[in-house]
Design a protein around this motif. Structure first.
Motif, mmCIF file in Angstrom:
data_model
loop_
_atom_site.group_PDB
_atom_site.id
_atom_site.type_symbol
_atom_site.label_atom_id
_atom_site.label_comp_id
_atom_site.label_asym_id
_atom_site.label_seq_id
_atom_site.Cartn_x
_atom_site.Cartn_y
_atom_site.Cartn_z
ATOM 1 N N LEU A 21 10.671 5.277 14.708
ATOM 2 C CA LEU A 21 10.513 3.928 14.160
ATOM 3 C C LEU A 21 11.081 3.881 12.747
ATOM 4 C CD1 LEU A 21 6.851 3.199 15.337
ATOM 5 C CD2 LEU A 21 8.945 2.158 16.234
ATOM 6 N N PRO A 22 11.506 2.692 12.282
ATOM 7 C CA PRO A 22 11.985 2.602 10.891
ATOM 8 C C PRO A 22 10.876 2.998 9.921
ATOM 9 C CG PRO A 22 11.799 0.404 11.892
ATOM 10 C CD PRO A 22 11.598 1.401 12.982
ATOM 11 N N GLU A 23 11.259 3.675 8.845
ATOM 12 C CA GLU A 23 10.255 4.166 7.881
ATOM 13 C C GLU A 23 9.681 3.058 7.022
ATOM 14 O OE1 GLU A 23 11.329 7.405 5.392
ATOM 15 O OE2 GLU A 23 10.963 8.875 6.964
ATOM 16 N N ALA A 24 10.401 1.936 6.904
ATOM 17 C CA ALA A 24 9.936 0.828 6.058
ATOM 18 C C ALA A 24 10.419 -0.485 6.660
ATOM 19 C CB ALA A 24 10.483 1.002 4.645
ATOM 20 N N GLY A 25 9.828 -1.582 6.169
ATOM 21 C CA GLY A 25 10.231 -2.902 6.639
ATOM 22 C C GLY A 25 9.605 -3.274 7.971
ATOM 23 N N PRO A 26 10.004 -4.433 8.519
ATOM 24 C CA PRO A 26 9.405 -4.939 9.754
ATOM 25 C C PRO A 26 9.689 -4.049 10.963
ATOM 26 C CG PRO A 26 10.657 -6.658 8.607
ATOM 27 C CD PRO A 26 10.997 -5.362 7.950
ATOM 28 N N ILE A 27 8.801 -4.115 11.959
ATOM 29 C CA ILE A 27 9.016 -3.422 13.244
ATOM 30 C C ILE A 27 8.667 -4.400 14.363
ATOM 31 C CG2 ILE A 27 8.572 -1.325 14.591
ATOM 32 C CD1 ILE A 27 7.005 -0.185 12.218
ATOM 33 N N THR A 28 9.539 -4.536 15.340
ATOM 34 C CA THR A 28 9.219 -5.363 16.510
ATOM 35 C C THR A 28 8.533 -4.489 17.564
ATOM 36 O OG1 THR A 28 11.294 -4.903 17.643
ATOM 37 C CG2 THR A 28 11.277 -6.775 16.110
ATOM 38 N N ASP A 29 7.758 -5.121 18.429
ATOM 39 C CA ASP A 29 7.091 -4.369 19.496
ATOM 40 C C ASP A 29 8.109 -3.738 20.446
ATOM 41 O OD1 ASP A 29 4.726 -5.050 18.351
ATOM 42 O OD2 ASP A 29 4.136 -6.532 19.851
ATOM 43 N N GLU A 30 9.287 -4.338 20.544
ATOM 44 C CA GLU A 30 10.337 -3.800 21.423
ATOM 45 C C GLU A 30 10.837 -2.444 20.940
ATOM 46 O OE1 GLU A 30 9.466 -7.634 22.326
ATOM 47 O OE2 GLU A 30 10.262 -7.055 20.345
ATOM 48 N N ALA A 311 0.391 -8.181 3.192
ATOM 49 C CA ALA A 311 1.099 -7.167 3.991
ATOM 50 C C ALA A 311 2.361 -7.721 4.664
ATOM 51 C CB ALA A 311 0.153 -6.587 5.042
ATOM 52 N N ARG A 312 2.293 -8.980 5.124
ATOM 53 C CA ARG A 312 3.475 -9.567 5.773
ATOM 54 C C ARG A 312 4.643 -9.678 4.793
ATOM 55 N NH1 ARG A 312 4.946 -9.155 10.211
ATOM 56 N NH2 ARG A 312 6.800 -8.434 9.144
ATOM 57 N N ARG A 313 4.340 -10.174 3.579
ATOM 58 C CA ARG A 313 5.400 -10.296 2.565
ATOM 59 C C ARG A 313 5.941 -8.928 2.167
ATOM 60 N NH1 ARG A 313 2.567 -13.785 -1.770
ATOM 61 N NH2 ARG A 313 4.245 -13.206 -3.184
ATOM 62 N N MET A 314 5.061 -7.926 2.150
ATOM 63 C CA MET A 314 5.489 -6.570 1.793
ATOM 64 C C MET A 314 6.471 -6.012 2.826
ATOM 65 S SD MET A 314 1.857 -5.027 0.610
ATOM 66 C CE MET A 314 1.156 -5.437 -0.973
ATOM 67 N N LEU A 315 6.138 -6.184 4.092
ATOM 68 C CA LEU A 315 7.037 -5.700 5.152
ATOM 69 C C LEU A 315 8.365 -6.448 5.103
ATOM 70 C CD1 LEU A 315 4.405 -5.373 7.998
ATOM 71 C CD2 LEU A 315 5.779 -3.483 7.113
ATOM 72 N N ASP A 316 8.290 -7.761 4.960
ATOM 73 C CA ASP A 316 9.524 -8.553 4.899
ATOM 74 C C ASP A 316 10.337 -8.214 3.649
ATOM 75 O OD1 ASP A 316 8.823 -9.711 7.284
ATOM 76 O OD2 ASP A 316 8.030 -11.555 6.396
ATOM 77 N N GLY A 317 9.641 -7.722 2.617
ATOM 78 C CA GLY A 317 10.316 -7.287 1.389
ATOM 79 C C GLY A 317 10.837 -5.861 1.469
ATOM 80 N N GLY A 318 10.694 -5.235 2.644
ATOM 81 C CA GLY A 318 11.274 -3.909 2.860
ATOM 82 C C GLY A 318 10.383 -2.728 2.537
ATOM 83 N N LEU A 319 9.095 -2.970 2.334
ATOM 84 C CA LEU A 319 8.200 -1.861 1.991
ATOM 85 C C LEU A 319 7.701 -1.123 3.232
ATOM 86 C CD1 LEU A 319 5.884 -3.278 -0.842
ATOM 87 C CD2 LEU A 319 7.657 -1.550 -1.055
ATOM 88 N N CYS A 320 7.353 0.142 3.025
ATOM 89 C CA CYS A 320 6.612 0.917 4.018
ATOM 90 C C CYS A 320 5.139 0.609 3.771
ATOM 91 C CB CYS A 320 6.876 2.413 3.833
ATOM 92 S SG CYS A 320 5.817 3.458 4.856
ATOM 93 N N VAL A 321 4.471 -0.014 4.741
ATOM 94 C CA VAL A 321 3.078 -0.430 4.569
ATOM 95 C C VAL A 321 2.147 0.426 5.432
ATOM 96 C CG1 VAL A 321 1.413 -2.318 4.886
ATOM 97 C CG2 VAL A 321 3.694 -2.815 3.972
ATOM 98 N N ALA A 322 1.170 1.047 4.766
ATOM 99 C CA ALA A 322 0.100 1.779 5.455
ATOM 100 C C ALA A 322 -1.186 0.965 5.330
ATOM 101 C CB ALA A 322 -0.089 3.158 4.838
ATOM 102 N N ILE A 323 -2.090 1.158 6.293
ATOM 103 C CA ILE A 323 -3.411 0.521 6.238
ATOM 104 C C ILE A 323 -4.458 1.632 6.200
ATOM 105 C CG2 ILE A 323 -5.084 -0.927 7.469
ATOM 106 C CD1 ILE A 323 -2.690 -2.312 8.866
#
Length: 413
Positions: A21-30, A311-323
């Motif tokens: 999976l990509p290390e940062a940014g958005p991920i689609t379920d596909e 979190a949504r803005r962070m992903l769209d801004g290219g960040l790697c987001v952990a919870i």
């Protein structure tokens, strides 16, 4: 080649590998890799093979692998990683909670003897044995709920002796518990009542505590709480720069109520910046530029009755987001990672892929761990299985679907 220690586990209705999976940014379920009717071959705590069960079964029969049969419909995925907790503590802050929901402010609660210093008093009063016992119970619960790696901070000691006591308790539990603990020194949680000058206290920690932590191998990570009620931007920058020079990885409590912390995290090259409820586009851009993992803590938002980190803005801004849970006695006493991930995922419109990555592969990145968080050849065989035939149900049930089986390094626990 001797394969008598190899074990084939399966068949699973679905295996969600969380690999590639990509290390940062958005991920689609596909983008999720899902192996239908899959199996896993493990040996010496590692994954040796992963793929279609019927193919692996032929190999297993030829090579005389052991078989661990799964007879119910199950979904397999990597063990969960909770990358920010404070689960080494004594006492309860239920009184704080009652005051908070009755409308008292953070400062009013602190003035009446509550707040972090209440946990400090109770943790100082506890013996190492008592702390070990309390921490072990919390680890038991986390492991049962599918968490196989967990970060734990000190920070309720706030003296050299008491911080060493906490880190020693974490080390003792880590030695004997199946759950892997990643210790972090948070002596800079807030200025203790014995000190009137924050700079003097931080210098004391740098000179007297951190060299011992390093020498005794008690932690490789250092954290600080940057906020009006704790440490300023300038104090934190100097402290973390010195800690980095001592060889520690850096993580930061940043942007919970104000936005100084992310600047510091970016400047010192922190591995992660955690909280980020107050972060805006400028802070997101700074963290992305510096390659800092953004760790969001929905448990603290729930406990304090405040909005989630964006979190949504962070992903769209290219960040790697952990919870992570932020499991602690004050603001985040729940400590349920799947439930919190499901709740912030629904509120922030995160895809299932983004939410599950945030508690597996991207959480591993927040802890600088490269050997877990996904199921692939060579990774640690930390795995959890849910009684379901559809991986989407894990979050759909909002935390009520818990794993039925947990494997730590290939062994059922």
């Amino acid at each position: 080649m001797n394969h008598e220690n190899y074990t084939l586990i399966g068949p699973f209705t679905q295996i969600l590998t969380m690999a590639n999976l990509p290390e940062a940014g958005p991920i689609t379920d596909e983008e999720l890799e899902v192996i239908e009717e899959g199996g896993v071959v493990v040996c010496d705590g590692k994954i040796k093979l992963i793929g279609k069960y019927n193919v692996l079964l032929k190999v297993a029969q030829e090579e005389h692998y052991k078989l661990e049969k799964i007879s119910e419909p199950m979904v397999l995925m990597p063990g969960l990683i909770d990358s920010h907790t404070h689960i080494c503590f004594a006492g309860s802050r239920a009184n704080d909670y009652a005051m908070r929901v009755a409308g008292k402010s953070y400062l009013e609660i602190a003035r009446s003897g509550g707040g972090i210093l209440d946990s400090v008093r109770k943790t100082r009063e506890a013996t190492v044995v008592e702390l070990v016992d309390l921490l072990k119970k919390r680890c038991d619960r986390h492991l049962n709920e599918g968490v196989t790696t967990c970060e734990v901070k000190s920070g309720y000691g706030l003296t050299v002796e008491e911080e060493l006591k906490m880190l020693e308790a974490i080390r003792l539990v880590n030695k004997h518990h199946e759950l892997d603990l990643v210790p972090t020194c948070l002596a800079a949680h807030m200025r203790p009542p014995e000190h009137t000058d924050s700079n003097v206290y931080l210098q004391h920690i740098l000179e007297e505590l951190l060299p011992q932590v390093k020498e005794q191998g008690l932690a490789d990570r250092v954290d600080i709480f940057i906020e009006d009620t704790a440490f300023t931007e300038q104090e934190s920058l100097e402290y973390l720069t010195a800690a980095k020079e001592l060889g520690f990885d850096i993580t930061v409590h940043a942007d919970q109520f104000s936005t100084d912390g992310s600047r510091v995290a970016a400047e010192v090259g922190a591995v992660s910046a955690d909280h980020l409820e107050a972060s805006g586009d400028e802070e997101i851009a700074l963290l992305k530029e510096a390659g800092v993992v953004a760790t969001v803590l929905p448990g603290a938002s729930l406990g304090l009755g405040m909005h989630y980190a964006p979190a949504r803005r962070m992903l769209d801004g290219g960040l790697c987001v952990a919870i992570a849970t932020d499991w602690n006695p004050g603001s985040a006493p729940m400590g349920d990672l799947i439930m919190q991930a499901a709740l912030i995922g629904a509120a922030e419109k995160l895809t299932i892929a983004e939410t599950l990555a945030a508690i597996t592969t991207r959480a591993a990145k927040a802890l600088n761990l490269t050997d877990r968080g996904c199921l692939a050849k060579g990774t640690q065989a930390d795995m959890i299985a849910f009684e379901s035939s559809n991986y989407k149900e894990i979050l759909y049930f909002q935390g009520k679907l818990k794993p039925t089986i947990v494997w730590k390094q290939g062994r059922r626990v």
